[in-house]
Design a protein around this motif. Sequence first.
Motif, PDB file in Angstrom:
ATOM      1  N   LYS A  25      -2.394  89.045  54.465  1.00  0.00           N
ATOM      2  CA  LYS A  25      -3.443  90.006  54.767  1.00  0.00           C
ATOM      3  C   LYS A  25      -2.837  91.136  55.597  1.00  0.00           C
ATOM      4  O   LYS A  25      -2.053  90.881  56.519  1.00  0.00           O
TER       5      LYS A  25
ATOM      6  N   SER B 158      -4.678  85.232  61.088  1.00  0.00           N
ATOM      7  CA  SER B 158      -5.906  85.982  61.333  1.00  0.00           C
ATOM      8  C   SER B 158      -7.041  85.037  61.744  1.00  0.00           C
ATOM      9  O   SER B 158      -7.802  85.313  62.676  1.00  0.00           O
TER      10      SER B 158
ATOM     11  N   VAL C  29      -2.840  93.795  58.389  1.00  0.00           N
ATOM     12  CA  VAL C  29      -3.547  94.048  59.655  1.00  0.00           C
ATOM     13  C   VAL C  29      -2.886  95.223  60.368  1.00  0.00           C
ATOM     14  O   VAL C  29      -1.756  95.610  60.040  1.00  0.00           O
TER      15      VAL C  29
ATOM     16  N   ALA D 242       0.973 102.932  73.006  1.00  0.00           N
ATOM     17  CA  ALA D 242       1.390 101.954  72.000  1.00  0.00           C
ATOM     18  C   ALA D 242       1.872 102.670  70.741  1.00  0.00           C
ATOM     19  O   ALA D 242       1.622 103.868  70.562  1.00  0.00           O
ATOM     20  N   THR D 243       2.578 101.950  69.912  1.00  0.00           N
ATOM     21  CA  THR D 243       2.896 102.483  68.582  1.00  0.00           C
ATOM     22  C   THR D 243       2.170 101.606  67.564  1.00  0.00           C
ATOM     23  O   THR D 243       2.093 100.388  67.721  1.00  0.00           O
ATOM     24  N   ARG D 244       1.616 102.275  66.559  1.00  0.00           N
ATOM     25  CA  ARG D 244       0.818 101.540  65.577  1.00  0.00           C
ATOM     26  C   ARG D 244       1.559 101.416  64.261  1.00  0.00           C
ATOM     27  O   ARG D 244       2.295 102.317  63.863  1.00  0.00           O
ATOM     28  N   CYS D 245       1.319 100.307  63.580  1.00  0.00           N
ATOM     29  CA  CYS D 245       1.852 100.160  62.226  1.00  0.00           C
ATOM     30  C   CYS D 245       1.000  99.135  61.482  1.00  0.00           C
ATOM     31  O   CYS D 245       0.215  98.405  62.092  1.00  0.00           O
ATOM     32  N   LYS D 246       1.129  99.119  60.191  1.00  0.00           N
ATOM     33  CA  LYS D 246       0.442  98.105  59.372  1.00  0.00           C
ATOM     34  C   LYS D 246       1.442  96.990  59.073  1.00  0.00           C
ATOM     35  O   LYS D 246       2.632  97.239  58.924  1.00  0.00           O
ATOM     36  N   LYS D 247       0.905  95.795  58.991  1.00  0.00           N
ATOM     37  CA  LYS D 247       1.802  94.670  58.743  1.00  0.00           C
ATOM     38  C   LYS D 247       1.047  93.586  57.977  1.00  0.00           C
ATOM     39  O   LYS D 247      -0.147  93.346  58.246  1.00  0.00           O
ATOM     40  N   ALA D 248       1.721  92.940  57.079  1.00  0.00           N
ATOM     41  CA  ALA D 248       1.094  91.830  56.339  1.00  0.00           C
ATOM     42  C   ALA D 248       1.340  90.540  57.107  1.00  0.00           C
ATOM     43  O   ALA D 248       2.487  90.233  57.463  1.00  0.00           O
ATOM     44  N   VAL D 249       0.285  89.832  57.399  1.00  0.00           N
ATOM     45  CA  VAL D 249       0.431  88.561  58.115  1.00  0.00           C
ATOM     46  C   VAL D 249      -0.236  87.449  57.311  1.00  0.00           C
ATOM     47  O   VAL D 249      -1.075  87.711  56.441  1.00  0.00           O
ATOM     48  N   ASP D 250       0.109  86.239  57.649  1.00  0.00           N
ATOM     49  CA  ASP D 250      -0.474  85.090  56.963  1.00  0.00           C
ATOM     50  C   ASP D 250      -1.980  85.034  57.250  1.00  0.00           C
ATOM     51  O   ASP D 250      -2.418  85.325  58.374  1.00  0.00           O
ATOM     52  N   ASN D 251      -2.749  84.677  56.260  1.00  0.00           N
ATOM     53  CA  ASN D 251      -4.203  84.580  56.450  1.00  0.00           C
ATOM     54  C   ASN D 251      -4.578  83.629  57.576  1.00  0.00           C
ATOM     55  O   ASN D 251      -5.539  83.842  58.290  1.00  0.00           O
TER      56      ASN D 251
ATOM     57  N   ILE E  47      -1.205  96.692  63.678  1.00  0.00           N
ATOM     58  CA  ILE E  47      -0.460  96.163  64.833  1.00  0.00           C
ATOM     59  C   ILE E  47      -0.304  97.264  65.891  1.00  0.00           C
ATOM     60  O   ILE E  47       0.017  98.413  65.567  1.00  0.00           O
TER      61      ILE E  47
ATOM     62  N   SER F  48       2.001  97.935  69.117  1.00  0.00           N
ATOM     63  CA  SER F  48       3.199  97.413  69.790  1.00  0.00           C
ATOM     64  C   SER F  48       3.383  98.082  71.147  1.00  0.00           C
ATOM     65  O   SER F  48       3.347  99.312  71.250  1.00  0.00           O
TER      66      SER F  48
ATOM     67  N   ASP G 257      -3.251 106.337  70.012  1.00  0.00           N
ATOM     68  CA  ASP G 257      -2.170 105.429  70.423  1.00  0.00           C
ATOM     69  C   ASP G 257      -2.220 105.102  71.907  1.00  0.00           C
ATOM     70  O   ASP G 257      -1.457 104.255  72.386  1.00  0.00           O
TER      71      ASP G 257
END
Lengths: 255, 74
Positions: free
Chosen positions: B2, A70, B4, A58-67, B6, B8, B46
Amino acid sequence: MDMEYDNDDRLGIPNFMQKTSTYRNFSVYGKRQSSAISDDKSINMARRNSLDSRRIQATRCKKAVDNSLSGVLKKHWRGLVVTMGIGAVTLSGVQTLSNMYYNVDMVSKNPVVAATSAVVDQHKSITSDFRNWQLDAAAVADDINTILKNGADSLIVLGTLGNSLNEPYTQDELSTIVKSSFGEDPDILVRSLNPERYDQGIQDPDFKEDVRNYIVKQTEADIARASIDANSELKAMFSETSTNVNSDMKGMGGK
Amino acid sequence: MKEVEIYSFDNKDYVLVTKIGSYLYLSNEKDARDMMIRKEDINNPDLLLPLEDEEEFENALLLLTKMKLETEES
């Protein structure tokens, strides 16, 4: 709530469950669904996704999502946990999360629930494509008969079987097991306990709710009894020790 | 909003709902019913490993239940 328990009752059903009075109106749970979301499809999907033997890069990243996202995702996990809970499937009609976990915990601590669930799990296996379950109903019935012969509470055994085998495709196996162990079709048997309240048979939400509450009460009583026994033993030990010390002291010239 | 984490893969984005030990509890961002539990490879975070069997799947769920219980009690 009347929780009198009479061993002469059919299946050992506590008296309150055999009444068709206003109990339903006093129920704080009713027939509403839990706020936890879960169903067979999502459980099977989670199981299949988790056990698919793949090693995923997998590839990881941070992302802002709507509360709210969650919250929705957590709610689905909560539903999965509750539904997968040992013998506590679909028993989640409770008011708060705290109550829910307390009841699941109490249910899972019950030795008859644990033994019955273990028997089902022991004879259950998943097919090689992870798509279907197979159950050795005859082997389960043999083990359940042994559990009943050893004095297990038959209502708890019956309720746990119903909860462990609640999927539509397990109803034939459930029927075979219950007929073998109780001599009656599961739906007919449960309806006979209280035709008005348990009109849907062994999967009736009211039956599940009553069994769950009964198990919680029984487990609480068992824990209380064990605590009293332990305290009595400690007191007896203390008393015995004191007596011995006094005797020794008298032997040494004490009064 | 917020932030989080991810993960992918398979052209889908999975939200890390929680992590207990090496277990990752993942949910598809666009389909809440698409959930999975994976193990993080010790040498390559990963790399997501499958669970061994049904027993490990249930144990991982039990861990989640216990964590929730502790959270509720605290």
